[in-house]
Design an enzyme around this catalytic site. Structure first.
Site, PDB file in Angstrom:
ATOM      1  N   LYS A  50       0.844  -1.205   0.000  1.00  0.00           N
ATOM      2  CA  LYS A  50       0.000   0.000   0.000  1.00  0.00           C
ATOM      3  C   LYS A  50       0.873   1.246   0.000  1.00  0.00           C
ATOM      4  CE  LYS A  50      -3.875  -2.331   2.173  1.00  0.00           C
ATOM      5  NZ  LYS A  50      -4.625  -2.647   3.398  1.00  0.00           N
ATOM      6  N   GLN A  94      -4.298  -1.084   9.606  1.00  0.00           N
ATOM      7  CA  GLN A  94      -4.294  -2.435   9.026  1.00  0.00           C
ATOM      8  C   GLN A  94      -4.862  -3.446  10.018  1.00  0.00           C
ATOM      9  OE1 GLN A  94      -3.290  -3.291   5.786  1.00  0.00           O
ATOM     10  NE2 GLN A  94      -4.181  -5.263   6.353  1.00  0.00           N
ATOM     11  N   ASP A 117     -10.540   3.406   4.219  1.00  0.00           N
ATOM     12  CA  ASP A 117     -10.981   2.011   4.124  1.00  0.00           C
ATOM     13  C   ASP A 117     -12.503   1.938   3.967  1.00  0.00           C
ATOM     14  OD1 ASP A 117      -9.222  -0.098   4.011  1.00  0.00           O
ATOM     15  OD2 ASP A 117      -8.805  -0.103   6.175  1.00  0.00           O
TER      16      ASP A 117
END
Ligand code: NDP
Length: 281
Positions: A50, A94, A117
């Site tokens: 990412k 994460q 997200d």
């Protein structure tokens, strides 16, 4: 019929080029912070990928790595600092988190306008009520793939197998928003094969290797396989039995190389969107 393969690598690469071109035209660099807690090796790979992808499109990106023993209060304090930092447009924590930290509490602490997200309950509620907001990356990527495949969505019978908060539910909302007639199947669905056979658009997000059998796929269906499962022999397979499905579908995503590459591309897209919205651009 042998299905056309929907090439997620190519669609993702196109989206990343488009984002890089848009960032090059801005007078600032969108800021992304990826927070990793602990040393889960798979998370390490995701976070590095990412960060690298974000750097490549010209974002100001950094990873913040906290030790496995970090207390929830410390992580919440970090999230609060990132929420308040004007240089930060997107925050991604994460998952999974270590057992002493509640993921739902942390997700709810991220400022909704920086929640790239798309997991914050406010963004989930916006999606469910048809309002604009940040949308979870994997289902957003699936919508890109369906458009790239030229799937005709309005009125189509769409089946989503799986109802998780990160894939199945938002997927169903996005398909509904695109005027599909949507059914959601899950572990308590009575006759999954029959539900699958009715679907013109079939999205599988279960996490069970090749569970959707080839002869469950309707002739001419568009099949999107979100599943990523590693078999004991090391092979990666999806939730759909590809060899049979490819003979019946009109278009199908491979695993790997289908939905997977879209998730990071859509994270970049969400970060750019968040940056522009926060600055009223
Ligand atoms: P979850 O485990 O959170 O959810 C799985 C869903 O599948 C649940 O809703 C469950 O139903 C349903 N399910 C389980 N067994 C059956 C069954 N026998 N019949 C019908 N439905 C069933 O998984 P995720 O949504 O997080 O992920 C799904 C898959 O997608 C995984 O393979 C994951 O690795 C992959 N994935 C891929 C991504 C990518 O970038 N390509 C990103 C995210 C996930 P119930 O709710 O009733 O328990």
């Amino acid at each position: 019929m042998t299905a056309t393969l929907i090439d997620g690598k190519a669609v993702a690469a196109g989206l990343r080029r488009e984002i890089a071109a848009r960032v090059a035209g801005l007078s600032f660099r969108p800021g992304l912070r990826v927070v990793r807690v602990g040393d889960d090796p798979a998370s390490g790979v995701y976070v590095r990928n990412k960060d690298k992808a974000a750097q490549e499109v010209g974002f100001d990106s950094a990873t913040i790595h906290l030790p496995a023993g970090t207390e929830q209060a410390e992580l919440l304090a970090l999230v609060a600092r990132l929420n308040a930092d004007p240089a930060v447009d997107g925050i991604l924590v994460q998952l999974p988190l270590p057992p002493q930290i509640r993921a739902d509490v942390v997700i709810s602490a991220v400022a909704p306008e920086k929640d790239v997200d798309g997991f914050h309950p406010l963004n989930a509620g916006r999606l469910a009520s048809g309002q604009p907001g940040l949308v979870p990356c994997t289902p957003k990527g699936v919508m890109h793939l369906l458009r790239a495949a030229g799937a005709s969505l309005p009125g189509a019978r769409a089946l989503v197998v799986g109802r998780s908060g990160i894939v199945g539910r938002p997927m169903a909302q996005l398909l509904l928003g695109a005027d599909c007639t949507v059914t959601i199947a899950h572990s308590r669905t009575r006759d999954l094969a029959a539900e699958c056979r009715r679907a013109e658009i079939l999205v599988a997000a279960v996490g069970r290797p090749e569970m959707v059998q080839g002869d469950w796929v309707a002739e001419g269906a568009t099949v999107i396989d979100v599943g990523i499962n590693r078999l004991p022999d090391g092979r990666l397979v999806g939730d759909v039995a590809f060899a049979g499905a490819v003979e019946r579908a009109e278009a199908i995503t491979p695993v790997p190389g289908g939905v997977g590459p879209m998730t990071i591309a859509c994270l970049l897209e969400n970060t750019l969107e968040a940056a522009l919205i926060r600055r009223n651009i």
